[in-house]
Write an enzyme that holds these catalytic residues in place. Structure first.
Site, short mmCIF file in Angstrom:
data_model
loop_
_atom_site.label_atom_id
_atom_site.label_comp_id
_atom_site.label_asym_id
_atom_site.label_seq_id
_atom_site.Cartn_x
_atom_site.Cartn_y
_atom_site.Cartn_z
N LYS A 126 41.23 -29.68 22.00
CA LYS A 126 41.34 -28.50 22.86
C LYS A 126 40.40 -27.37 22.42
O LYS A 126 40.74 -26.20 22.46
CB LYS A 126 42.78 -27.99 22.91
N HIS A 137 37.41 -36.78 17.93
CA HIS A 137 38.17 -35.75 17.23
C HIS A 137 38.32 -36.13 15.75
O HIS A 137 39.07 -35.48 15.03
CB HIS A 137 39.58 -35.61 17.82
N SER A 145 46.23 -23.77 23.93
CA SER A 145 45.82 -24.85 24.83
C SER A 145 46.47 -26.17 24.44
O SER A 145 46.93 -26.94 25.29
CB SER A 145 44.29 -24.98 24.80
#
Length: 291
Positions: free
Chosen positions: A44, A100, A130
């Site tokens: 995010k 990620h 988020s």
């Protein structure tokens, strides 16, 4: 109840997204190519935005690819189930690959390669908000009990992909290397065109003014929110419920100010200062951290 996370080398991962076998293959067997472009973020922090930017740059500003192929096919996550094996066979050049993964378990074949990394960083307060809403609408994360509880989890290792602090400090160890660029979400917001030009220069990609304008137009939040190839409305049913919260929610800077209590903000700042006190790089949001 089945634990929604698995652990790999001390880091949690959503168990409906990946497996230890996939992570082991990605880390130890996946072959990085010199012309690969890696879009790396903590969750995010602008991953989807950078996919659109890189997709459009790759196609010289032509939005056809971005408007007809899902973003997770254009720049798939290397840690996702079966993706590293599939990418290994890909004849695409250059490959756009998202991730990620923390740096310490990134692909071993990356080291010594000429592959380029763009690491996008976002104010952790906005990333936390988020991610809170993403946890509500997706099955990749545990349902948050409350914002209070979620923030305490966010500021620890007890989150998929580890802590924001370790992720950022790990990848920023590459600062100064010719194949590494860091980009803040805030700078994308402040000057998208200037950021696109900077990214093009880093990639060695020359675009004329018209092509740059097209990248900027088609990578705007408004365009992405309306693009079914970017907004996840056509994503596999059962993984995201956009009636609970839209995937493309606001895309703004400073949303945390409408969510954090004074006490939560002070707690966050205390942890941030302790974690980042010896970190030399200064980010746009550091000025908002209370003394």
């Amino acid at each position: 109840m089945l634990d929604p996370y698995i652990e790999y080398k001390g880091v949690l991962f959503p168990n409906n997204m990946t497996s230890k076998k996939d992570l082991e293959f990605a880390e130890n067997e996946f072959l990085v190519r010199d012309d690969d472009i890696y879009n790396i973020t903590y969750p995010k922090s602008g991953t989807t935005w950078m996919i659109e930017i890189l997709s459009l740059i790759k196609k010289n500003g032509d939005p056809t690819w971005s408007n007809t192929v899902q973003n997770y096919e254009r720049a798939p996550w290397i840690e996702e189930s079966s993706v590293p094996q599939r990418l290994q066979q890909s004849e695409e050049h250059p490959r756009l690959i998202s991730s990620h993964l923390p740096k310490h378990i990134f692909m071993k074949s990356f080291h010594g390669s000429k592959a380029k990394v763009i690491y996008t960083i976002r104010d952790p307060k906005d990333a936390a908000v988020s991610l809170y809403y993403f946890s509500i609408m997706s099955t990749y994360y545990k349902d948050p009990e409350s914002m209070e509880h979620f923030l305490k989890e966010f500021l620890t290792e007890n989150m998929p992909y580890g802590s924001w602090f370790n992720h950022v400090k790990g990848w920023m160890e590459m600062l100064g290397k010719g194949n590494f660029m860091f980009q803040t979400y805030e700078d994308l917001q402040k000057d998208l065109r200037g950021s696109v030009i900077k990214i093009c220069k880093f990639l060695g990609k020359e675009l004329d003014d018209e092509a740059v304008d097209s990248v900027v137009e088609n990578a705007s939040f408004k365009s992405m929110k309306q693009n079914n190839m970017a907004n996840y409305t056509l994503y596999t049913p059962g993984y995201m419920d956009q009636e609970k919260s839209p995937f493309m929610r606001k895309g703004i800077v400073g949303d945390w100010k409408t969510h954090f209590t004074v006490a939560q903000n002070e707690y966050f700042d205390k942890i941030y200062k302790a974690e980042m006190q010896d970190f030399s790089v200064k980010f746009p949001w550091d000025t908002s951290i209370s003394e």
